[in-house]
Design a protein around this motif. Structure first.
Motif, PDB file in Angstrom:
ATOM      1  N   ASN A  13     -87.975  73.206  -9.158  1.00 25.33           N
ATOM      2  CA  ASN A  13     -89.426  73.189  -8.934  1.00 25.33           C
ATOM      3  C   ASN A  13     -89.974  71.761  -8.838  1.00 25.33           C
ATOM      4  O   ASN A  13     -91.039  71.554  -8.248  1.00 25.33           O
ATOM      5  N   ARG A  14     -89.257  70.778  -9.422  1.00 27.22           N
ATOM      6  CA  ARG A  14     -89.695  69.380  -9.307  1.00 27.22           C
ATOM      7  C   ARG A  14     -89.205  68.854  -7.950  1.00 27.22           C
ATOM      8  O   ARG A  14     -88.055  68.450  -7.795  1.00 27.22           O
ATOM      9  N   ARG A  15     -90.125  68.856  -6.996  1.00 23.69           N
ATOM     10  CA  ARG A  15     -89.711  68.554  -5.625  1.00 23.69           C
ATOM     11  C   ARG A  15     -90.882  67.996  -4.841  1.00 23.69           C
ATOM     12  O   ARG A  15     -92.045  68.150  -5.237  1.00 23.69           O
ATOM     13  N   THR A  16     -90.548  67.409  -3.711  1.00 24.01           N
ATOM     14  CA  THR A  16     -91.542  67.009  -2.725  1.00 24.01           C
ATOM     15  C   THR A  16     -91.148  67.673  -1.408  1.00 24.01           C
ATOM     16  O   THR A  16     -89.982  67.605  -0.995  1.00 24.01           O
ATOM     17  N   GLU A  17     -92.109  68.355  -0.767  1.00 24.96           N
ATOM     18  CA  GLU A  17     -91.844  69.055   0.495  1.00 24.96           C
ATOM     19  C   GLU A  17     -92.639  68.414   1.613  1.00 24.96           C
ATOM     20  O   GLU A  17     -93.838  68.166   1.476  1.00 24.96           O
ATOM     21  N   ILE A  18     -91.920  68.126   2.706  1.00 27.33           N
ATOM     22  CA  ILE A  18     -92.571  67.633   3.914  1.00 27.33           C
ATOM     23  C   ILE A  18     -92.516  68.771   4.927  1.00 27.33           C
ATOM     24  O   ILE A  18     -91.431  69.209   5.331  1.00 27.33           O
ATOM     25  N   ILE A  19     -93.676  69.265   5.309  1.00 24.38           N
ATOM     26  CA  ILE A  19     -93.773  70.437   6.183  1.00 24.38           C
ATOM     27  C   ILE A  19     -94.190  69.967   7.565  1.00 24.38           C
ATOM     28  O   ILE A  19     -95.245  69.346   7.732  1.00 24.38           O
ATOM     29  N   LEU A  20     -93.349  70.248   8.545  1.00 21.84           N
ATOM     30  CA  LEU A  20     -93.578  69.811   9.919  1.00 21.84           C
ATOM     31  C   LEU A  20     -93.970  71.027  10.757  1.00 21.84           C
ATOM     32  O   LEU A  20     -93.218  72.017  10.820  1.00 21.84           O
ATOM     33  N   THR A  21     -95.125  70.942  11.386  1.00 21.49           N
ATOM     34  CA  THR A  21     -95.650  72.052  12.184  1.00 21.49           C
ATOM     35  C   THR A  21     -95.915  71.587  13.606  1.00 21.49           C
ATOM     36  O   THR A  21     -96.729  70.657  13.799  1.00 21.49           O
ATOM     37  N   PRO A  22     -95.274  72.168  14.594  1.00 24.00           N
ATOM     38  CA  PRO A  22     -95.583  71.790  15.973  1.00 24.00           C
ATOM     39  C   PRO A  22     -97.034  72.112  16.283  1.00 24.00           C
ATOM     40  O   PRO A  22     -97.604  73.100  15.793  1.00 24.00           O
ATOM     41  N   LYS A  23     -97.669  71.284  17.089  1.00 29.17           N
ATOM     42  CA  LYS A  23     -99.028  71.573  17.512  1.00 29.17           C
ATOM     43  C   LYS A  23     -99.010  72.769  18.451  1.00 29.17           C
ATOM     44  O   LYS A  23     -98.385  72.716  19.516  1.00 29.17           O
ATOM     45  N   LEU A  24     -99.685  73.803  18.044  1.00 24.47           N
ATOM     46  CA  LEU A  24     -99.681  75.055  18.811  1.00 24.47           C
ATOM     47  C   LEU A  24    -101.019  75.302  19.507  1.00 24.47           C
ATOM     48  O   LEU A  24    -101.357  76.434  19.817  1.00 24.47           O
ATOM     49  N   SER A  25    -101.788  74.256  19.737  1.00 23.62           N
ATOM     50  CA  SER A  25    -103.108  74.447  20.331  1.00 23.62           C
ATOM     51  C   SER A  25    -103.017  75.092  21.707  1.00 23.62           C
ATOM     52  O   SER A  25    -103.808  75.981  22.064  1.00 23.62           O
ATOM     53  N   ASP A  26    -102.023  74.667  22.513  1.00 21.28           N
ATOM     54  CA  ASP A  26    -101.885  75.255  23.851  1.00 21.28           C
ATOM     55  C   ASP A  26    -101.438  76.703  23.755  1.00 21.28           C
ATOM     56  O   ASP A  26    -101.915  77.579  24.497  1.00 21.28           O
ATOM     57  N   VAL A  27    -100.524  76.982  22.791  1.00 17.77           N
ATOM     58  CA  VAL A  27    -100.074  78.357  22.621  1.00 17.77           C
ATOM     59  C   VAL A  27    -101.177  79.231  22.072  1.00 17.77           C
ATOM     60  O   VAL A  27    -101.401  80.358  22.535  1.00 17.77           O
ATOM     61  N   LEU A  28    -101.936  78.720  21.085  1.00 14.39           N
ATOM     62  CA  LEU A  28    -103.038  79.498  20.527  1.00 14.39           C
ATOM     63  C   LEU A  28    -104.102  79.752  21.564  1.00 14.39           C
ATOM     64  O   LEU A  28    -104.719  80.826  21.603  1.00 14.39           O
ATOM     65  N   GLN A  29    -104.361  78.762  22.396  1.00 11.30           N
ATOM     66  CA  GLN A  29    -105.332  78.951  23.470  1.00 11.30           C
ATOM     67  C   GLN A  29    -104.866  80.025  24.439  1.00 11.30           C
ATOM     68  O   GLN A  29    -105.641  80.858  24.902  1.00 11.30           O
ATOM     69  N   MET A  30    -103.563  80.046  24.678  1.00 14.32           N
ATOM     70  CA  MET A  30    -103.001  81.071  25.543  1.00 14.32           C
ATOM     71  C   MET A  30    -103.099  82.446  24.911  1.00 14.32           C
ATOM     72  O   MET A  30    -103.323  83.460  25.564  1.00 14.32           O
ATOM     73  N   LEU A  31    -102.994  82.451  23.557  1.00 14.91           N
ATOM     74  CA  LEU A  31    -103.087  83.718  22.830  1.00 14.91           C
ATOM     75  C   LEU A  31    -104.518  84.150  22.606  1.00 14.91           C
ATOM     76  O   LEU A  31    -104.790  85.207  22.046  1.00 14.91           O
ATOM     77  N   GLY A  32    -105.482  83.322  22.999  1.00 23.52           N
ATOM     78  CA  GLY A  32    -106.887  83.671  22.840  1.00 23.52           C
ATOM     79  C   GLY A  32    -107.383  83.435  21.448  1.00 23.52           C
ATOM     80  O   GLY A  32    -108.325  84.092  21.000  1.00 23.52           O
ATOM     81  N   GLU A  33    -106.766  82.574  20.693  1.00 23.22           N
ATOM     82  CA  GLU A  33    -107.166  82.294  19.313  1.00 23.22           C
ATOM     83  C   GLU A  33    -107.874  80.951  19.247  1.00 23.22           C
ATOM     84  O   GLU A  33    -107.727  80.108  20.106  1.00 23.22           O
TER      85      GLU A  33
END
Length: 330
Positions: free
Chosen positions: A310-330
């Motif tokens: 539990n003693r940890r550091t997490e680096i979370i990498l998320t691709p930018k999904l703005s184009d995909v979300l826009q395509m999905l209508g979100e």
């Protein structure tokens, strides 16, 4: 010959007994003839008696027949009278039945007229509804045609979205692989890389990154962050979140940090600063720091081993999904 005539002749013969022989013979001849005639008369008389007896018998038979006929006539009269009464009764019942039937028919006719009126109204109502149904059916066909076009467009859009998501997933896999390759030398030192929920998680044990109760990054941690920063600098479409986590043991340090929550925030901020130091091309707007203290454990803090996890550091990498979300209508 009649009996009266024979008696007259006999008397005449007796009155003239003293006559000549010729006359006698003539008279004798007549007498024989008369006797013969008498015999004939007697035979006729006998026949007449027989006929009379037959007539009497016939009369008796006729009398009997007349009685029977009278009885039959009486019975016939009685039957006629009875049949006449029955006929009159039948006529009365018939007349009564006809009157009742006429009344019923009249009532039925009224009911039938009312039913016909209702039927006409119902028919008109059905015709109106049928016309309305035809209009709605035409509208439905038009809507179905539009829906089919929309469905075809949606299918095409879905295919494009799936293709875009597949591309993003491929990009994510490539990022994970790049990060894994960059940190391969730290795999046995408490560094883990995994893909989960469309994100790449880089989990680093505290023993690799920080001394106990400190937020100063160790030498090994510096080396790992330096290699990771190169990958992050090359992938400008990644959003970066650095999360600090601790176990539930109370903080015992003597610094200005008061508790585990403060410590987790300080550690996350320290990692962010190193990433920006070793990756000067990284836009600071892409990165954020968060501290969760002991409130998001991976496992229960029920043993030393679990607490170390539990003693940890997490680096979370998320691709930018703005184009995909826009395509999905979100």
């Amino acid at each position: 010959m009649k009996i009266g005539t024979f008696l007259i002749i006999t008397a005449a013969v007796a009155a003239t007994s003293c006559v000549s022989l010729g006359k006698y013979e003539a008279m004798e001849s007549n007498s024989k003839r008369y006797q013969k005639e008498l015999l004939n008369v007697q035979q006729e008389l006998s026949q007449l008696k027989d006929e009379h007896a037959d007539l009497i018998r016939q009369n008796q038979a006729l009398t009997v027949s007349m009685g029977e006929l009278a009885n039959a006539k009486q019975e016939s009269d009685n039957s006629v009278a009875r049949l006449t009464r029955e006929l009159e009764n039948a006529r009365y019942r018939y007349d009564t039945m006809m009157e009742n039937n006429l009344q019923q028919i009249s009532g039925k006719n009224r009911d039938l007229n009312k039913a016909n009126e209702k039927l006409l109204a119902r028919t008109q109502e059905l015709n109106d509804k049928e016309e309305e149904f035809r209009k709605k059916e035409a509208m439905l066909r038009e809507q179905q045609a539009k829906l089919q076009k929309a469905e075809e467009a949606a299918t095409a859009a879905l295919a494009a979205k799936e293709e875009a998501l597949a591309a993003k997933q491929k990009e994510l896999d490539q990022i994970r692989q790049s990060v894994t390759n960059a940190l391969v030398g730290f795999a046995d030192k408490g560094m883990q890389v995994e893909t989960k929920d469309g994100k790449v998680y880089v989990s680093m044990d505290s023993k690799l990154m920080f001394p106990s109760a400190s937020w100063k990054v160790s030498n090994e941690g510096n080396k790992a962050i330096k290699e990771l920063a190169k990958v992050l600098e090359e992938n400008a479409d990644l959003n970066i979140v650095v999360e600090g986590h601790t176990d539930n043991d109370p903080y015992t340090g003597s610094t200005a940090v008061k508790d585990n929550w403060d410590l987790s925030v300080m550690r996350a901020t320290a990692i962010v600063k190193l990433i920006l130091q070793y990756g000067p091309g990284i836009d600071p707007a892409r990165i954020e720091a968060a501290g969760h203290g002991p409130y998001m454990p991976k496992v229960e803090n029920s043993s030393k081993e679990n607490k170390a996890m539990n003693r940890r550091t997490e680096i979370i990498l998320t691709p930018k999904l703005s184009d995909v979300l826009q395509m999905l209508g979100e």
